[in-house]
Design an enzyme around this catalytic site. Structure first.
Site, PDB file in Angstrom:
ATOM      1  N   HIS A 100       0.658  -1.278   0.009  1.00 56.27           N
ATOM      2  CA  HIS A 100       0.056   0.109  -0.009  1.00 56.27           C
ATOM      3  C   HIS A 100       0.784   1.335  -0.054  1.00 56.27           C
ATOM      4  CE1 HIS A 100      -3.670   1.815  -0.010  1.00 56.27           C
ATOM      5  NE2 HIS A 100      -4.341   0.902   0.916  1.00 56.27           N
ATOM      6  N   TYR A 105     -13.309   5.580   9.971  1.00 53.86           N
ATOM      7  CA  TYR A 105     -12.639   6.183   9.120  1.00 53.86           C
ATOM      8  C   TYR A 105     -13.321   5.552   7.668  1.00 53.86           C
ATOM      9  CZ  TYR A 105      -8.058   6.401   6.336  1.00 53.86           C
ATOM     10  OH  TYR A 105      -7.118   6.743   5.593  1.00 53.86           O
ATOM     11  N   SER A 153     -12.412   5.624   3.756  1.00 50.92           N
ATOM     12  CA  SER A 153     -11.390   6.359   2.824  1.00 50.92           C
ATOM     13  C   SER A 153     -11.669   7.043   1.479  1.00 50.92           C
ATOM     14  CB  SER A 153     -10.509   4.992   2.283  1.00 50.92           C
ATOM     15  OG  SER A 153      -9.521   5.540   1.360  1.00 50.92           O
ATOM     16  N   THR A 156      -5.053  10.289  -0.233  1.00 50.43           N
ATOM     17  CA  THR A 156      -6.559   9.999   0.475  1.00 50.43           C
ATOM     18  C   THR A 156      -6.779  10.993   1.574  1.00 50.43           C
ATOM     19  OG1 THR A 156      -5.588   8.288   2.005  1.00 50.43           O
ATOM     20  CG2 THR A 156      -6.677   7.426   0.033  1.00 50.43           C
TER      21      THR A 156
HETATM   22  O1  BUJ Z   1      -7.275   5.462   3.055  1.00 47.27           O
HETATM   23  C1  BUJ Z   1      -6.430   4.777   2.874  1.00 47.27           C
HETATM   24  O2  BUJ Z   1      -5.519   5.890   2.832  1.00 47.27           O
HETATM   25  C2  BUJ Z   1      -6.126   3.644   2.559  1.00 47.27           C
HETATM   26  C3  BUJ Z   1      -7.263   2.690   2.478  1.00 47.27           C
HETATM   27  C4  BUJ Z   1      -6.720   2.003   4.086  1.00 47.27           C
HETATM   28  N1  BUJ Z   1      -7.750   1.169   4.644  1.00 47.27           N
HETATM   29  C5  BUJ Z   1      -8.037  -0.087   3.737  1.00 47.27           C
HETATM   30  C6  BUJ Z   1      -7.349   0.721   5.856  1.00 47.27           C
HETATM   31  C7  BUJ Z   1      -9.210   1.948   4.681  1.00 47.27           C
HETATM   32  N2  BUJ Z   1      -7.012   1.626   1.749  1.00 47.27           N
HETATM   33  C8  BUJ Z   1      -8.450   1.513   0.867  1.00 47.27           C
HETATM   34  O3  BUJ Z   1      -9.010   1.652   0.936  1.00 47.27           O
HETATM   35  C9  BUJ Z   1      -7.648   0.452  -0.398  1.00 47.27           C
HETATM   36  C10 BUJ Z   1      -8.811  -0.874  -0.165  1.00 47.27           C
HETATM   37  C11 BUJ Z   1      -9.063  -1.513  -1.421  1.00 47.27           C
HETATM   38  C12 BUJ Z   1      -9.882  -2.759  -0.976  1.00 47.27           C
HETATM   39  C13 BUJ Z   1     -11.353  -2.229  -0.874  1.00 47.27           C
HETATM   40  C14 BUJ Z   1     -12.544  -3.398  -0.861  1.00 47.27           C
HETATM   41  C15 BUJ Z   1     -13.768  -2.767  -0.738  1.00 47.27           C
HETATM   42  C16 BUJ Z   1     -14.810  -3.599  -1.759  1.00 47.27           C
HETATM   43  C17 BUJ Z   1     -15.418  -4.890  -0.869  1.00 47.27           C
HETATM   44  C18 BUJ Z   1     -16.384  -5.381  -1.684  1.00 47.27           C
HETATM   45  C19 BUJ Z   1     -17.474  -6.146  -0.868  1.00 47.27           C
HETATM   46  C20 BUJ Z   1     -18.457  -7.144  -1.483  1.00 47.27           C
HETATM   47  C21 BUJ Z   1     -18.957  -6.885  -2.496  1.00 47.27           C
HETATM   48  C22 BUJ Z   1     -20.116  -7.973  -2.864  1.00 47.27           C
HETATM   49  C23 BUJ Z   1     -21.060  -7.442  -4.052  1.00 47.27           C
END
Ligand code: BUJ
Length: 663
Positions: A375, A490, A492, A503
């Site tokens: 990341h 939180y 994002s 972000t």
């Molecule tokens: O916020 C940031 O700076 C980075 C964040 C950190 N954190 C993950 C801790 C929040 N990073 C991201 O947001 C990247 C995350 C990538 C994965 C996201 C997955 C979300 C999709 C889920 C789908 C669920 C089910 C679908 C079924 C129809």
């Protein structure tokens, strides 16, 4: 000091592969040919401005309000007032000066890279997320699909490296055709000085070009462990990938030596088959698990490994410089939660190299595919561009034409086995890291739920923001789970609209969601009209926070940068605002949430960011919602219990919104 912390800039790097001209490349080796070059908008993207100090402190207090008692809130308000009179203005001035002297247009980006690269904790679970691919339009043999994905990834790299990948643009006007937009941008590209005007010209079309500074680190890049602070390194000449299976490593080219063409898909398939034909058992001491260790531990072990033999340093070099990693896992389990576990942490971590910027994972026995990414170098926006391109290209223009797989010649010489010489001390470290990682991953609880009774369209028809409704469901779920509490939350939010944007945080636990939970969460929920009004208020408050965050006007990154300035300020004490227990509490994130809704994504997820927290990945589609929740069992939390509460919350919201639409 700050200058030293910088990561390499994102301008296209020189290198043999990159210096070829796209006009020498046949269309079949590219995803597409952008009418304007890939960085056409980059130099003209808006700079992220340092927000107004008073506004950020006011927003911070608004986020604190639902988390604190009246007494605590009054103490924190006094601390904020003191900050505004004493340290705040000086730190703000230092930050503004720093921003002025920093020509990169983003006051927080260096600090953010630093935050990731200085973190000494394991990358696994603490940082690395995954995204799994939806099923292919036709259901090819899993090895054929993997071949096509690898082939499309190579096309992606040739397209990007030769600057003909279309710039990433967010189109707001559904009537604007992409073709017309690019025709106009192409006309603009003939005008001298266009690079300064490009963003404004796109804006006139309600098109918002996004930052592409992270793209050079997607492929041919790695994180390298170093004492105190890791670094990122790129290999722009790279043409090979590294495959991992059973903790063993294999390397082969997927781009031809001329740098102009992708290796034929049938040859890639033969090379993949060659790796699969290796009948040796899984590695007894899988070196990859060392990359899951604490970063300072891994730094030392890597030094030992590299110095132990030339074979080792050559293998490390091959892994570091690969375009990306392909990890083949063997699981036969098909449940959604089993898939998530495999893709998120692979159990004992034996078959991963966590430092690698991008990893394409495949569980061939069940035909499931996903990517994970380290990341520190980038965020979901850059990875989802690659993800979508590869999903679409491998479906629509598969490199392997049907029936081709039968007539393949084996190609053993092109596949190099990467070996490691391990002494007893390295073997012992591997065994320890493997045990530690297995214990950590066994502690991870994970649940998945999909709900077909509600989605974006109902929310929109009721005048509500779909994402706000999802966040309200998460708040209500937590309210029930905790017996009526509100937790630091939180969400994002990308700031890729700005140069080098990463972000910002949407603090989606608000006074309005708290009020909604109070009205909806009791044993006797309030009447529907009251619930609707409260839901509308929660949605409006959340939409304002979302707009603020996307425009770089949240408080989180601003206060974070001020704190970084205070730590670097000569002789200055850390202001009370940053030692206030309320500040610490709001930054111990209990509900860490992120959303991504794209047809190419089947499922995705990440682990909690604090030991007693929950990781909540969710998606809202037109008429369905989905969620993956994670928690650490040792904290006493259960992802299944959260999910039960979340289901109840979604049903309640669907009911309230349904009644509003019927009325
Ligand atoms: O916020 C940031 O700076 C980075 C964040 C950190 N954190 C993950 C801790 C929040 N990073 C991201 O947001 C990247 C995350 C990538 C994965 C996201 C997955 C979300 C999709 C889920 C789908 C669920 C089910 C679908 C079924 C129809």
């Amino acid at each position: 000091l700050l200058r030293q912390c910088r990561v390499p800039r994102s301008t296209p790097t020189s290198g043999r592969l990159l210096s070829t001209s796209a006009s020498n490349i046949l269309d079949e080796h590219l995803l597409h040919r952008s009418p304007v070059h890939t960085e056409f908008f980059q130099a003209s993207l808006p700079h992220l401005k340092v927000p107004d100090l008073n506004a950020s402190v006011e927003k911070y207090l608004n986020s604190q309000r639902p988390l604190l008692t009246d007494e605590q809130f009054s103490a924190t308000t006094s601390i904020c007032q003191e900050f505004l009179k004493q340290d705040g203005p000086e730190l703000q001035r230092l930050l503004l000066d720093y921003d002025k002297s920093n020509s990169d247009g983003n006051y927080v980006s260096d600090f953010w890279f630093d935050m990731y690269l200085r973190d000494r904790r394991s990358l696994v679970l603490n940082h690395t997320p995954f995204l799994a691919f939806s099923a292919a339009t036709e259901q090819p043999d899993p090895l054929d699909r993997l071949t096509n994905m690898v082939y499309s990834s190579a096309r992606y790299q040739l397209t990007y490296a030769n600057r003909v990948l279309k710039p990433e643009v967010y189109f707001l006007d559904p009537k604007l055709s992409e073709e017309k937009f690019y025709q106009r941008m192409k006309m603009l590209s003939r005008i001298p000085g266009h690079s300064r005007l490009a963003w404004a010209a796109a804006y006139l079309h309600k098109a918002f070009p996004l930052d592409m500074s992270q793209y050079p680190n997607l492929m041919a890049s790695t994180r390298l462990p170093q004492t105190g602070r890791d670094s990122l390194r790129r290999y722009p000449d790279s043409r090979h990938i590294v495959l991992m299976r059973g903790g063993r490593f294999y390397s082969f080219d997927i781009i031809e030596p001329d740098g102009l063409s992708v290796v034929p898909a049938s040859t890639i398939r033969a090379r993949l088959s060659e790796c699969l034909a290796d009948s040796r058992p899984a590695a007894e001491f899988p070196v990859g698990v060392l990359t899951s260790a604490d970063r300072d531990v891994w730094t030392k072990e890597r030094q030992k490994l590299a110095h132990a033999s030339k074979t080792n340093s050559a293998s490390l070099e091959a892994i570091d410089s690969a375009l990306f990693l392909v990890c083949l896992d063997e699981s036969q389990q098909t449940s959604d939660s089993a898939l998530c576990h495999t893709f998120l942490h692979s159990g004992d971590g034996a078959n991963r190299w966590w430092d690698k910027s991008l990893c394409l994972m495949a569980i061939l026995p069940v035909g499931e595919f996903a990517v994970s990414f380290e990341h520190s170098w980038g965020d979901g926006v850059a990875v989802s561009r690659y993800f979508n391109e590869v999903f679409n290209d491998s479906n629509r223009r598969p490199g392997l034409s049907s029936g081709q797989s039968e007539s393949l010649a084996a190609d053993p010489v092109s596949v190099r086995r990467l070996e490691f010489d391990l002494d007893d001390s390295l073997k012992a470290s591997i065994a320890t890291c493997r045990e530690q990682l297995s214990a950590r991953t066994a502690d991870l609880d994970l649940d998945f739920w999909q709900f077909d009774g509600f989605g974006k369209s109902s929310a929109k028809r009721a005048g509500l923001s779909p994402d706000s409704v999802s966040q309200t469901a998460i708040q209500l779920a937590y309210y029930w789970l905790s017996g009526g509490a509100t937790a630091p939350t939180y969400e994002s939010c990308s700031t890729a609209a700005f140069q080098r944007g990463r972000t910002e945080t949407i603090r989606s636990a608000t006074s309005a969601t708290k009020e909604f939970c109070r009205l909806a969460g009791g044993s006797e929920p309030a009447p529907t009209n009251q619930l609707l009004a409260a839901l509308k208020a929660a949605s409006d408050a959340h939409s304002t926070l979302t707009k603020d965050a996307a425009m770089g006007k949240g408080w989180d990154r601003h206060l974070f940068a001020l704190r970084c300035m205070s730590e670097r300020r000569a002789g200055g004490a850390v202001p009370r605002l940053f030692t206030d227990p309320a500040y610490r509490k709001i930054n111990e994130i209990v509900l860490s949430t992120s959303t991504l809704s794209m047809p190419a994504v089947k499922i995705g997820g990440f682990a909690p960011v604090s030991p007693a927290g929950l990781g909540v990945g969710y998606a809202i589609e037109d008429s369905s919602m989905g969620c993956v929740a994670t928690a650490y069992k040792s904290s006493g939390r259960s992802s299944a219990e959260f999910m039960r509460c979340y289901q109840r919350a979604c049903l309640l919201l669907a009911d309230v919104i349904g009644k509003a639409l019927d009325a």
